[in-house]
Motif scaffolding. Structure first.
Motif, PDB file in Angstrom:
ATOM      1  N   VAL A  48      16.116  69.017  42.964  1.00 36.72           N
ATOM      2  CA  VAL A  48      16.570  67.768  44.358  1.00 36.72           C
ATOM      3  C   VAL A  48      17.298  68.838  45.433  1.00 36.72           C
ATOM      4  O   VAL A  48      16.996  68.508  46.713  1.00 36.72           O
ATOM      5  CB  VAL A  48      17.824  66.893  43.546  1.00 36.72           C
ATOM      6  N   LYS A  49      17.982  69.792  45.112  1.00 37.69           N
ATOM      7  CA  LYS A  49      18.949  70.326  46.319  1.00 37.69           C
ATOM      8  C   LYS A  49      17.825  71.093  47.043  1.00 37.69           C
ATOM      9  O   LYS A  49      17.809  71.063  48.147  1.00 37.69           O
ATOM     10  CB  LYS A  49      19.872  71.397  45.459  1.00 37.69           C
ATOM     11  N   SER A  50      16.805  71.957  46.334  1.00 41.56           N
ATOM     12  CA  SER A  50      15.697  72.608  47.230  1.00 41.56           C
ATOM     13  C   SER A  50      15.022  71.613  47.791  1.00 41.56           C
ATOM     14  O   SER A  50      14.504  71.864  49.263  1.00 41.56           O
ATOM     15  CB  SER A  50      15.026  73.448  46.220  1.00 41.56           C
ATOM     16  N   ASN A  54      14.516  71.635  52.062  1.00 38.74           N
ATOM     17  CA  ASN A  54      13.253  72.098  52.572  1.00 38.74           C
ATOM     18  C   ASN A  54      12.656  71.073  53.278  1.00 38.74           C
ATOM     19  O   ASN A  54      11.700  71.069  53.965  1.00 38.74           O
ATOM     20  CB  ASN A  54      12.374  72.598  51.420  1.00 38.74           C
ATOM     21  N   SER A  55      13.019  69.749  53.073  1.00 34.48           N
ATOM     22  CA  SER A  55      12.728  68.424  53.790  1.00 34.48           C
ATOM     23  C   SER A  55      13.367  68.255  55.129  1.00 34.48           C
ATOM     24  O   SER A  55      13.024  67.326  56.129  1.00 34.48           O
ATOM     25  CB  SER A  55      12.772  67.186  53.030  1.00 34.48           C
ATOM     26  N   GLY A  56      14.405  69.102  55.413  1.00 32.34           N
ATOM     27  CA  GLY A  56      15.032  69.222  56.625  1.00 32.34           C
ATOM     28  C   GLY A  56      16.207  68.455  56.777  1.00 32.34           C
ATOM     29  O   GLY A  56      16.829  68.100  57.808  1.00 32.34           O
ATOM     30  N   GLY A  79      11.063  61.985  35.997  1.00 29.31           N
ATOM     31  CA  GLY A  79      10.904  60.964  37.025  1.00 29.31           C
ATOM     32  C   GLY A  79      12.242  60.509  37.672  1.00 29.31           C
ATOM     33  O   GLY A  79      12.023  59.854  38.583  1.00 29.31           O
ATOM     34  N   PHE A  80      13.225  61.123  37.482  1.00 27.63           N
ATOM     35  CA  PHE A  80      14.550  60.662  37.950  1.00 27.63           C
ATOM     36  C   PHE A  80      14.907  61.638  39.358  1.00 27.63           C
ATOM     37  O   PHE A  80      15.911  61.392  40.106  1.00 27.63           O
ATOM     38  CB  PHE A  80      15.882  60.909  36.902  1.00 27.63           C
ATOM     39  N   ASP A  81      14.046  62.640  39.534  1.00 26.46           N
ATOM     40  CA  ASP A  81      14.151  63.735  40.844  1.00 26.46           C
ATOM     41  C   ASP A  81      14.396  62.755  42.061  1.00 26.46           C
ATOM     42  O   ASP A  81      15.155  63.069  42.797  1.00 26.46           O
ATOM     43  CB  ASP A  81      13.103  64.477  40.822  1.00 26.46           C
ATOM     44  N   LEU A  82      13.317  62.137  42.005  1.00 21.31           N
ATOM     45  CA  LEU A  82      13.220  61.258  43.642  1.00 21.31           C
ATOM     46  C   LEU A  82      14.540  60.168  43.412  1.00 21.31           C
ATOM     47  O   LEU A  82      14.884  59.997  44.919  1.00 21.31           O
ATOM     48  CB  LEU A  82      11.775  60.514  43.851  1.00 21.31           C
ATOM     49  N   GLY A 113       9.710  69.453  48.438  1.00 17.72           N
ATOM     50  CA  GLY A 113       9.819  68.267  48.770  1.00 17.72           C
ATOM     51  C   GLY A 113       8.521  67.344  48.339  1.00 17.72           C
ATOM     52  O   GLY A 113       8.497  66.038  48.927  1.00 17.72           O
ATOM     53  N   ARG A 114       7.489  67.977  48.002  1.00 20.68           N
ATOM     54  CA  ARG A 114       6.543  67.017  47.591  1.00 20.68           C
ATOM     55  C   ARG A 114       6.892  66.252  46.333  1.00 20.68           C
ATOM     56  O   ARG A 114       7.517  66.712  45.433  1.00 20.68           O
ATOM     57  CB  ARG A 114       5.162  67.869  47.130  1.00 20.68           C
TER      58      ARG A 114
END
Length: 508
Positions: A48-50, A54-56, A79-82, A113-114
């Motif tokens: 999540v941090k990266s 990386n998504s700005g 599945g909890f990342d997003l 971020g994908r």
């Protein structure tokens, strides 16, 4: 600063809502996660941090606490990342909390971020619909699967940035519309067909009877007699999956992570053929991280066990309860999981260790003790749950060279479908759907015999040495044979044919 995002997790094949609470407080930079997360969930903080950086977006340098509620159930999967990432962006005022309300969020994040696909999206969509949520946000690769469920909007996202922009109202994403129903109604051509099988007409008839009544079957024959070839074609004569059966089967494959990319539904009846070295956990399910076993993956289809006596005895014995209950219950200290497993069991074995007992072309080198020991690997209680015992002899040369076409699977399936329709009407008020599942009460009500049929059965039990347990099996099989003939009463010919399908009892 507190934010809440709704997500979900799966127990067995059923999903339940998980509330992801994200709190950012003043203090030294630390990322704590509570709520019984397992290793893959704990590692999400690094992903999540990266992904956020990386998504700005800015990652907060404060004390971060993430709670996964209900906190008394162990959380597994990626599945909890997003939802955690969106919760952090909401807590830092990038996303309005009101925009997150009403959505269930599911997805794994890569470092750039994908949003990557996860398992159990179909179960999540069903849970969201039943709970009345407005929609779910899922990875693009899971959209086709989740959109099968009507009544819930499926928002497909490819990146964390796209999900954020959608929730901020800066980008529109149309709900995914599935063509699964239209595709489901379009019949796929089968790769296998009974027209390819030369000879073995009596074996094909027995397989038709087994398919019509949902009976378990054991084929006994020498190597090369076509047992595996015949077994692989059984799904082609079974009735087509109903939409409800397809949904239930797809849920199992979704949880197990076996759906192909972009696949919406399992459209054909499953055929599972595990190797004889499989463990008991691999067969019925379980393991360190519980997942469905082969019996559940064969739900609404066929489980084929080739070389049946070569399976470990403890592995075969665990089949007894699933065959009776049509579901597997896996008990753990923290939870109990239940997987459905309504399947046809098809077994195949040689008549003896060398395989050539009773074969006219080869000489058997096995002693009587070796044959008895070999067959004793299949216990009486397991054999009692197999309705049809079928001898499969080697194919004659003249049958192999016969150029005339054999009967196709489509013609056999039409007769099987007509017999199943009669059984559906007969058992409309009960929880069973085929003759193989009849208990003592149904057998007494629907399998009454008098006159010549009763005399034939009595003589068979006395003269052929049939065991007492074969009595009810013969009545069930005779009921199916009568259904295939379209007759309401069981006749002498039906009883006589059914007796032929109990060869192992006859030998004993």
């Amino acid at each position: 600063m507190l934010a809440k995002v709704l997500s979900s997790a799966v127990i067995g094949i059923d999903a339940y809502a998980v509330e992801v609470e994200v709190d950012i407080a003043a203090g030294l930079p630390v990322f704590n996660m509570v709520g019984l997360p397992e290793t893959a969930v704990k590692e999400s903080k690094d992903r999540v941090k990266s992904a956020i950086k990386n998504s700005g977006y800015s990652f907060p340098d404060d004390r971060i606490t993430v709670n996964l509620a209900p906190a008394d159930i162990k959380k597994e999967g990626t599945g909890f990342d997003l939802p955690i990432a969106l919760g952090l962006l909401s807590a830092t005022r990038v996303i309005d909390q009101a925009a997150l309300d009403g959505y269930l969020v599911l997805g794994e994040l890569s470092l750039d971020g994908r949003v990557k696909p996860v398992t159990g999206a179909l179960s999540t969509a069903l849970a969201a619909r039943d709970a009345g949520y407005a929609g779910i946000i899922v990875p693009v690769d899971n959209a086709q699967e989740a959109a099968v469920v009507a009544g819930v909007a499926v928002i497909p996202v490819q990146t964390l940035c796209q999900a954020t922009e959608f929730l901020r109202g800066l980008a529109a994403i149309a709900p995914h519309v599935s063509a699964a129903m239209q595709d489901f109604l379009t019949e796929e051509p089968a790769d296998l067909d009974f027209a390819e099988v030369k000879g073995q007409e009596h074996v094909k008839r027995a397989l038709e009877v087994a398919a019509a009544g949902g009976h378990n079957l054991l084929m006994v024959g020498p190597p090369g007699s076509g047992k595996t070839m015949l077994a692989r074609r059984i799904p082609t004569i079974l009735p087509a999956l109903t939409f409800e059966e397809a949904i239930e089967t797809t849920r199992i494959y979704s949880v197990a992570g076996l759906l192909q990319r972009g696949q919406a539904l399992v459209r054909q009846r499953p055929f599972r053929s595990p190797h004889h070295t499989i463990s008991d956990a691999g067969l019925i399910g379980g393991g360190h991280q519980p997942r469905p076993g082969e019996v559940s993956l064969a739900h609404n289809g066929v489980l084929f066990l080739d070389e049946l006596p070569e399976f470990k005895k403890n592995v075969l014995e665990v089949l007894r309860q699933p065959l009776e209950d049509r579901q597997v219950t896996i008990a753990r200290a923290a939870s109990t999981l239940t997987y459905p497993c309504s399947f046809m069991l098809i077994g195949a074995m040689n008549p003896c260790p060398c395989g050539y007992l009773g074969d006219d072309r080869h000489e058997c080198i096995c002693s009587r003790h070796q044959v008895t020991r070999y067959r004793s690997r299949i216990s009486g209680p397991l054999l009692d749950r197999i309705d049809l015992h079928l001898e499969v002899p080697a194919v004659a040369y003249r049958d192999l060279m016969n150029g005339s076409p054999a009967e196709a699977s489509a013609a056999i399936r039409n007769r099987v479908g007509a017999a199943r329709a009669l059984q559906s009407q007969r058992f409309a008020r009960s929880k069973i759907y085929c003759n193989a599942q009849m208990g003592s009460r149904q057998i007494h009500a629907h399998c009454r015999i008098t006159g010549a049929p009763r005399i034939i059965l009595e003589q068979a039990i006395d003269r052929l040495g049939l065991s007492a347990r074969a009595y009810n099996r013969i009545l069930k099989i005779a009921r199916t044979v009568a259904d295939l003939a379209g007759e309401s009463a069981i006749g002498a010919a039906h009883i006589a044919e059914a007796i032929q399908y109990r060869s192992l009892d006859r030998r004993s």
